[in-house]
Scaffold this motif. Structure first.
Motif, PDB file in Angstrom:
ATOM      1  N   VAL A  73       0.846  -1.313   0.020  1.00 44.80           N
ATOM      2  CA  VAL A  73      -0.020  -0.009   0.168  1.00 44.80           C
ATOM      3  C   VAL A  73       0.854   1.399   0.019  1.00 44.80           C
ATOM      4  N   ALA A  74       1.785   1.322   0.752  1.00 41.66           N
ATOM      5  CA  ALA A  74       2.671   2.370   0.974  1.00 41.66           C
ATOM      6  C   ALA A  74       3.412   2.641  -0.495  1.00 41.66           C
ATOM      7  N   ALA A  75       4.004   1.573  -0.975  1.00 45.53           N
ATOM      8  CA  ALA A  75       4.634   1.721  -2.327  1.00 45.53           C
ATOM      9  C   ALA A  75       3.696   2.320  -3.175  1.00 45.53           C
ATOM     10  N   PHE A  76       2.430   1.806  -3.305  1.00 48.27           N
ATOM     11  CA  PHE A  76       1.299   2.042  -4.168  1.00 48.27           C
ATOM     12  C   PHE A  76       1.127   3.736  -4.052  1.00 48.27           C
ATOM     13  N   LEU A  77       0.915   3.980  -2.764  1.00 54.84           N
ATOM     14  CA  LEU A  77       0.447   5.624  -2.387  1.00 54.84           C
ATOM     15  C   LEU A  77       1.550   6.311  -2.879  1.00 54.84           C
ATOM     16  N   PHE A  78       2.690   5.888  -2.553  1.00 53.22           N
ATOM     17  CA  PHE A  78       4.130   6.942  -2.863  1.00 53.22           C
ATOM     18  C   PHE A  78       4.003   7.198  -4.426  1.00 53.22           C
ATOM     19  N   VAL A  79       3.932   6.213  -5.120  1.00 52.31           N
ATOM     20  CA  VAL A  79       4.296   6.287  -6.836  1.00 52.31           C
ATOM     21  C   VAL A  79       2.699   6.726  -7.323  1.00 52.31           C
ATOM     22  N   GLY A  80       1.738   6.074  -6.620  1.00 54.88           N
ATOM     23  CA  GLY A  80       0.229   6.687  -7.127  1.00 54.88           C
ATOM     24  C   GLY A  80       0.079   7.979  -7.037  1.00 54.88           C
ATOM     25  N   LEU A  81       0.581   8.717  -6.048  1.00 56.84           N
ATOM     26  CA  LEU A  81       0.171   9.969  -5.757  1.00 56.84           C
ATOM     27  C   LEU A  81       1.044  10.739  -6.985  1.00 56.84           C
ATOM     28  N   ILE A  82       2.139  10.465  -7.144  1.00 58.22           N
ATOM     29  CA  ILE A  82       3.139  11.076  -8.202  1.00 58.22           C
ATOM     30  C   ILE A  82       2.170  11.087  -9.499  1.00 58.22           C
ATOM     31  N   TYR A  83       1.934  10.014  -9.734  1.00 63.01           N
ATOM     32  CA  TYR A  83       1.192   9.763 -11.143  1.00 63.01           C
ATOM     33  C   TYR A  83      -0.280  10.710 -11.142  1.00 63.01           C
ATOM     34  N   LEU A  84      -0.947  10.417 -10.018  1.00 64.22           N
ATOM     35  CA  LEU A  84      -2.257  11.114  -9.847  1.00 64.22           C
ATOM     36  C   LEU A  84      -2.106  12.586 -10.175  1.00 64.22           C
ATOM     37  N   TRP A  85      -1.102  13.229  -9.399  1.00 62.31           N
ATOM     38  CA  TRP A  85      -1.158  14.510  -9.664  1.00 62.31           C
ATOM     39  C   TRP A  85      -0.676  15.123 -10.834  1.00 62.31           C
ATOM     40  N   LEU A  86       0.062  14.172 -11.614  1.00 68.07           N
ATOM     41  CA  LEU A  86       0.812  14.601 -12.924  1.00 68.07           C
ATOM     42  C   LEU A  86      -0.048  13.901 -14.018  1.00 68.07           C
ATOM     43  N   TYR A 129      -5.098  22.757  -5.049  1.00 67.94           N
ATOM     44  CA  TYR A 129      -3.533  22.940  -5.058  1.00 67.94           C
ATOM     45  C   TYR A 129      -3.058  22.631  -3.589  1.00 67.94           C
ATOM     46  N   SER A 130      -3.731  22.948  -2.621  1.00 67.19           N
ATOM     47  CA  SER A 130      -3.331  22.676  -1.157  1.00 67.19           C
ATOM     48  C   SER A 130      -3.397  21.175  -0.875  1.00 67.19           C
ATOM     49  N   ILE A 131      -4.666  20.699  -1.461  1.00 63.57           N
ATOM     50  CA  ILE A 131      -4.620  19.331  -0.981  1.00 63.57           C
ATOM     51  C   ILE A 131      -3.454  18.355  -1.813  1.00 63.57           C
ATOM     52  N   MET A 132      -3.200  18.859  -2.810  1.00 60.12           N
ATOM     53  CA  MET A 132      -2.048  18.119  -3.667  1.00 60.12           C
ATOM     54  C   MET A 132      -0.728  18.379  -2.760  1.00 60.12           C
ATOM     55  N   ASN A 133      -0.334  19.491  -2.211  1.00 56.85           N
ATOM     56  CA  ASN A 133       0.950  19.899  -1.487  1.00 56.85           C
ATOM     57  C   ASN A 133       0.616  19.083  -0.331  1.00 56.85           C
ATOM     58  N   TRP A 134      -0.357  19.101   0.311  1.00 52.02           N
ATOM     59  CA  TRP A 134      -0.471  18.405   1.836  1.00 52.02           C
ATOM     60  C   TRP A 134      -0.189  16.867   1.487  1.00 52.02           C
ATOM     61  N   SER A 135      -1.082  16.410   0.624  1.00 44.59           N
ATOM     62  CA  SER A 135      -0.827  14.939   0.162  1.00 44.59           C
ATOM     63  C   SER A 135       0.640  14.370  -0.014  1.00 44.59           C
ATOM     64  N   MET A 136       1.340  15.215  -0.674  1.00 45.07           N
ATOM     65  CA  MET A 136       2.463  14.757  -1.041  1.00 45.07           C
ATOM     66  C   MET A 136       3.485  14.950   0.199  1.00 45.07           C
ATOM     67  N   ALA A 137       3.313  16.036   1.018  1.00 45.31           N
ATOM     68  CA  ALA A 137       4.106  16.205   2.152  1.00 45.31           C
ATOM     69  C   ALA A 137       3.837  14.933   3.274  1.00 45.31           C
ATOM     70  N   LEU A 138       2.552  14.755   3.320  1.00 46.66           N
ATOM     71  CA  LEU A 138       1.943  13.763   4.380  1.00 46.66           C
ATOM     72  C   LEU A 138       2.358  12.184   4.018  1.00 46.66           C
ATOM     73  N   ASP A 139       2.087  11.895   2.741  1.00 45.56           N
ATOM     74  CA  ASP A 139       2.691  10.732   2.237  1.00 45.56           C
ATOM     75  C   ASP A 139       3.988  10.437   2.423  1.00 45.56           C
ATOM     76  N   GLY A 140       4.906  11.487   1.965  1.00 45.06           N
ATOM     77  CA  GLY A 140       6.149  11.492   1.965  1.00 45.06           C
ATOM     78  C   GLY A 140       6.668  10.777   3.326  1.00 45.06           C
ATOM     79  N   LEU A 141       6.181  11.663   4.326  1.00 47.57           N
ATOM     80  CA  LEU A 141       6.556  11.223   5.683  1.00 47.57           C
ATOM     81  C   LEU A 141       6.104   9.762   6.191  1.00 47.57           C
ATOM     82  N   LEU A 142       4.999   9.325   5.720  1.00 49.47           N
ATOM     83  CA  LEU A 142       4.429   8.034   6.193  1.00 49.47           C
ATOM     84  C   LEU A 142       5.426   7.018   5.291  1.00 49.47           C
TER      85      LEU A 142
END
Lengths: 208, 234
Positions: B78-91, B106-119
């Motif tokens: 799940v973590a790997a999928f989310l990590f790559v999935g978010l990059i692909y989703l927002w791109l 735009y805020s949701i995008m940046n927050w999701s990237m930061a939180l997912d990065g931490l996780l």
């Protein structure tokens, strides 16, 4: 206790995964926007029309002055060699193809982001060259920055050449607002004429 | 994270694709990784007011839904999928267009990237030894996860670099803070998605390996001490 809580966690996990997947699916679906507009629908993405600027007669003007009219707004500058005149000509062409009743319901705002060179007189003669429904506006840097930030566009100035001329980078989209000021569409350079005309007619219909 | 999201850097990120990619590289990779390596949670927990810690943070952290959600996102797949999935989703071009146009998206995008990065980096670079009960996976799995996520980023970055002409239309519409060719901008953005992102995986892999060797050394020393203690008792 420990084995039970582990078991509990294991049984709950798929539900949480499912919830996450559903939530992300809903988010994506929610971002899709409506399908009715044929150019880019920005109904839920952009705020309503709001600004304080100076018009081509040197008068301070706010968005309220255009309430009750469908509005197209474009950022540019009169010294622009290509995108602005081409876009103004396209807009004038579209307006010419609309039924007269619809045409009268639409106002086009050409917002110059080059206030140093574009005074009221220059703006007036520039817009008159294209169509009577087009009004030139400009403002202080603060007013222009506030407006461009509101619509998430920007602009910048290149270096001056030996004649004091300089390039201005600016947005190329045309924003369409309904008669009540709500943002509706973003017309891109790539949108074809039929799609634009259909949306302009629809925008005009928002006027009572 | 502050530097790329709360300063004028964010202004440039909104209109220049390659700066936007640097912003996400910082939020999702570099800053998130550094924060995890600093492991500030124990200090923050100790520093939090006792009433807040006892009445809110600890009960919420131990509650079923929070533990369940945390367990779910700390599953390696799940973590790997989310990590790559978010990059692909927002791109995804249409979603990217909307996210850049809309303030709240735009805020949701940046927050999701930061939180997912931490996780994600917390899963991979967790400073504590593996413990399935705490959703801390083994070093082998950490290595696989951090290596696996590199490849889809390489593919995406290379695609943007070689074939991305006209894909991200927003940057042709929004204007730019200075006259910059949109194709040059797009190619630079592709390179940033491609090379530094993949290098972060290599760096992550090296850190996991060093953590593993240190842990093995500690285990060996402990066993040595135990053996010495039992020898002296005998």
């Amino acid at each position: 206790m420990k084995p039970r809580s582990m078991l509990f966690a294991k049984k709950r996990m798929p539900r949480w995964i499912l919830t996450l997947v559903l939530l992300s699916g809903l988010t994506v679906a929610g971002c899709g926007g409506g399908q009715d507009w044929q150019t880019k629908d920005i109904s839920r993405l952009m705020p309503e029309l709001q600004f304080t600027l100076t018009d081509e007669h040197g008068r301070e003007v706010t968005a309220d002055a255009y309430e009750g009219k469908a509005v197209l707004m474009f950022f540019g500058f009169t010294h622009c060699p290509d995108v602005c005149p081409a876009t103004m000509a396209r807009i004038a062409g579209w307006l010419g193809q609309l039924p007269e009743a619809d045409r009268e319901r639409i106002r086009v705002l050409f917002v110059s982001v080059d206030p140093d060179r574009d005074d009221a007189e220059r703006l007036r003669s520039y817009t008159a060259h294209f169509h009577e429904a087009i009004t030139g506006l400009t403002g202080t840097q603060e007013q222009l920055r506030r407006l461009s930030k509101r619509y998430r566009v920007t602009y910048g100035y290149g270096d001056k050449d030996e004649n004091g001329d300089y390039d201005v980078s600016h947005s190329a989209g045309i924003y369409g607002f309904a008669a009540n000021g709500e943002a509706r569409v973003l017309i891109r350079q790539s949108d074809d004429r039929e799609a634009v005309l259909a949306d302009l007619e629809r925008l005009a219909k928002t006027v009572d | 994270m502050y530097g790329v999201s709360q300063t004028q850097f964010d202004y440039f990120s909104q209109y220049v694709f390659f700066i936007h990619r640097i912003q996400h590289l910082a939020l999702h990779h570099v800053a998130a990784m550094l924060l995890v390596l600093a492991n500030p949670l124990p200090v923050l927990a100790q520093g939090a007011p006792a009433w807040l810690r006892d009445n809110l943070i600890t009960p919420v952290w131990r509650s079923g839904p929070v533990r369940g959600a945390y367990g779910a996102v700390q599953q390696p797949v799940v973590a790997a999928f989310l990590f790559v999935g978010l990059i692909y989703l927002w791109l995804t071009p249409s979603i990217h267009f909307d996210a850049m146009l809309s303030g709240w998206l735009y805020s949701i995008m940046n927050w999701s990237m930061a939180l997912d990065g931490l996780l994600f980096w917390w899963l991979v670079l967790n400073p504590y030894p593996p413990d399935p009960a705490q959703h801390r996976i083994g070093y082998g799995k950490r290595c696989i996860v951090v290596a696996v996520v590199a490849f889809p980023q390489i593919v995406l970055g290379a695609y943007i670099f070689f074939y991305g002409t006209g894909v991200y239309e927003y940057y042709e519409v929004c204007g730019s803070p200075w006259p910059i060719d949109t194709d040059t901008d797009r190619m630079l953005g592709g390179l940033i998605t491609w090379i530094p992102s993949a290098m972060m995986s290599v760096l992550g892999l090296l850190i996991v390996l060093s953590q593993m060797f240190r842990q093995e050394k500690r285990e060996a020393e402990r066993m040595g001490r135990d053996a010495a203690a039992s020898g002296s008792t005998a």
